[in-house]
Enzyme design. Structure first.
Site, PDB file in Angstrom:
ATOM      1  N   GLU A  79      -0.733   1.107  -0.970  1.00  0.00           N
ATOM      2  CA  GLU A  79      -1.281   1.841   0.166  1.00  0.00           C
ATOM      3  C   GLU A  79      -0.434   1.655   1.419  1.00  0.00           C
ATOM      4  O   GLU A  79      -0.377   2.533   2.277  1.00  0.00           O
ATOM      5  CB  GLU A  79      -2.721   1.408   0.450  1.00  0.00           C
ATOM      6  CG  GLU A  79      -3.736   1.971  -0.532  1.00  0.00           C
ATOM      7  CD  GLU A  79      -5.158   1.754  -0.073  1.00  0.00           C
ATOM      8  OE1 GLU A  79      -5.353   1.064   0.949  1.00  0.00           O
ATOM      9  OE2 GLU A  79      -6.073   2.278  -0.730  1.00  0.00           O
ATOM     10  N   HIS A  82      -3.957  -7.361  -2.886  1.00  0.00           N
ATOM     11  CA  HIS A  82      -4.525  -6.421  -3.863  1.00  0.00           C
ATOM     12  C   HIS A  82      -5.456  -7.198  -4.786  1.00  0.00           C
ATOM     13  O   HIS A  82      -5.155  -8.336  -5.167  1.00  0.00           O
ATOM     14  CB  HIS A  82      -3.392  -5.751  -4.668  1.00  0.00           C
ATOM     15  CG  HIS A  82      -3.843  -4.579  -5.487  1.00  0.00           C
ATOM     16  ND1 HIS A  82      -4.423  -4.724  -6.726  1.00  0.00           N
ATOM     17  CD2 HIS A  82      -3.808  -3.243  -5.241  1.00  0.00           C
ATOM     18  CE1 HIS A  82      -4.715  -3.521  -7.211  1.00  0.00           C
ATOM     19  NE2 HIS A  82      -4.352  -2.616  -6.335  1.00  0.00           N
TER      20      HIS A  82
END
Length: 352
Positions: A299, A244
């Protein structure tokens, strides 16, 4: 000082959320996302973000009642949705439908009606009977019911609710900034959310986690995890759902979502595969890329949940938006209460 994309530039002060990327923490109004997901419903956390405190039982009942009362689509919105070409994406339709609402539309109606728009368009587009809202169901359960047309089990609702709580708010991201810029002109909340939806549509911000589903599809079974991950790394391919740009350690939203999933009495097969894939992939990545500290992001588990719920990939970003609308409304309200119009400068580099 010029910084492309305003990266690292503080543009406002907020009491809504804080992201500690170095230590893997996300807090809403001083409370960790893990704590909020563990003990609260979508409605309670939405109230908390909007009003700054967890509701009393009476306040929560009134808030729930208002949400339920304002779920229904006005006839003119149905007409607009029905007139739009089939080739338009769900986000195009959602943005257009929201923009057709009155300039007097408030936060509660925007939060209530967004899932209804998504479900209505989805079922009309696929020639399925439109499911009316059920006033006996809470917000997330009703959303899933309107999408699928089936009575939904509690485990499915808990997974989707946990996801929607932890994606309500996430600092000064692109869509939230859009909402605040729009409302800072003394425009209305409908316009601010429409701006945010247009920004969320972009693949660099709200893009669907389809790559994670493709990864899990390719793996298919536990005994193939190691071979697939090793092959991708040897071919210098990215392992989707890991890493991320903000969190330098684990993504707290992914951890909170996983914790919630592990509480379920019966873990769905796709979720079980995702859990085992995460464990093996992190082990392999620690050898291949020991200095990068790559962990699953939100996600990854969002994709696993959507796959388990058998929701079409065209719905992913719209479902994301159906939770983030809470954050957009909270930020717009905060901006209005201490407003200065956004007016950054641009450095001229053309001919003089």
């Amino acid at each position: 000082m010029y910084r492309p994309g305003l990266k690292g530039i503080i543009v406002t002060e907020t009491k809504l959320s804080h992201i500690d990327g170095e230590n893997g923490r996300l807090i809403y109004r001083g409370t960790s996302i893990q704590e909020l997901v563990k003990n609260n419903t979508f409605e309670k956390v939405a109230y908390f973000l909007l009003y700054g405190e967890l509701p009393t039982n009476k306040a929560l009942a009134e808030f729930n009642s208002k949400l339920k009362d304002q779920r229904k689509l006005p006839n003119h919105v149905k007409t607009i949705i029905d007139s739009l070409p089939k080739y338009l994406s769900m986000m195009d339709v959602l943005r257009t439908a929201v923009s057709s609402l009155s300039s007097n539309t408030g936060a509660i109606q925007l939060i209530a009606i967004t899932p209804t728009i998504v479900a209505y368009r989805y079922r009309r587009l696929n020639s399925m009977k439109v499911i009316e809202t059920d006033l006996n169901l809470d917000h997330v359960e009703n959303f899933l019911y309107m999408l699928t047309g089936n009575s939904v089990n509690k485990s499915d609702v808990k997974m989707l609710e946990a996801y929607m709580i932890m994606t309500m708010e996430h600092g000064m991201n692109a869509s939230t900034f859009s909402a605040r810029v729009t409302i800072s002109t003394q425009s209305d909340l409908t316009a601010a959310v429409t701006s945010a939806l247009g920004t969320m549509k972009g693949p660099l911000h709200g893009g669907a986690p389809s790559g994670v589903i493709e990864l899990l599809d390719e793996i298919g079974a536990e005994n193939k995890i190691s071979d697939v991950i090793h092959k991708k790394l040897e071919n210098k391919q990215r392992i989707m759902g890991f890493g991320h740009r903000v969190y330098k350690t684990f993504d707290p939203r992914a951890e909170a979502l996983k914790d919630k999933i592990l509480e379920l009495a019966d873990i769905p097969d796709w979720i079980d595969l995702a859990l085992k894939t995460e464990q093996e992939t992190i082990r392999i990545l620690s050898t291949y890329k020991p200095n990068q500290k790559l962990y699953t992001n939100v996600e990854y588990y969002a994709a696993a949940i959507m796959k388990s719920l058998e929701l079409d990939s065209s719905l992913f970003t719209a479902i994301f938006s159906s939770s983030r609308v809470v954050g957009w409304c909270a930020h717009a309200t905060e901006q209005i209460n201490n407003n200065t119009i956004f007016r950054p400068a641009a450095k001229y580099v053309g001919k003089k």
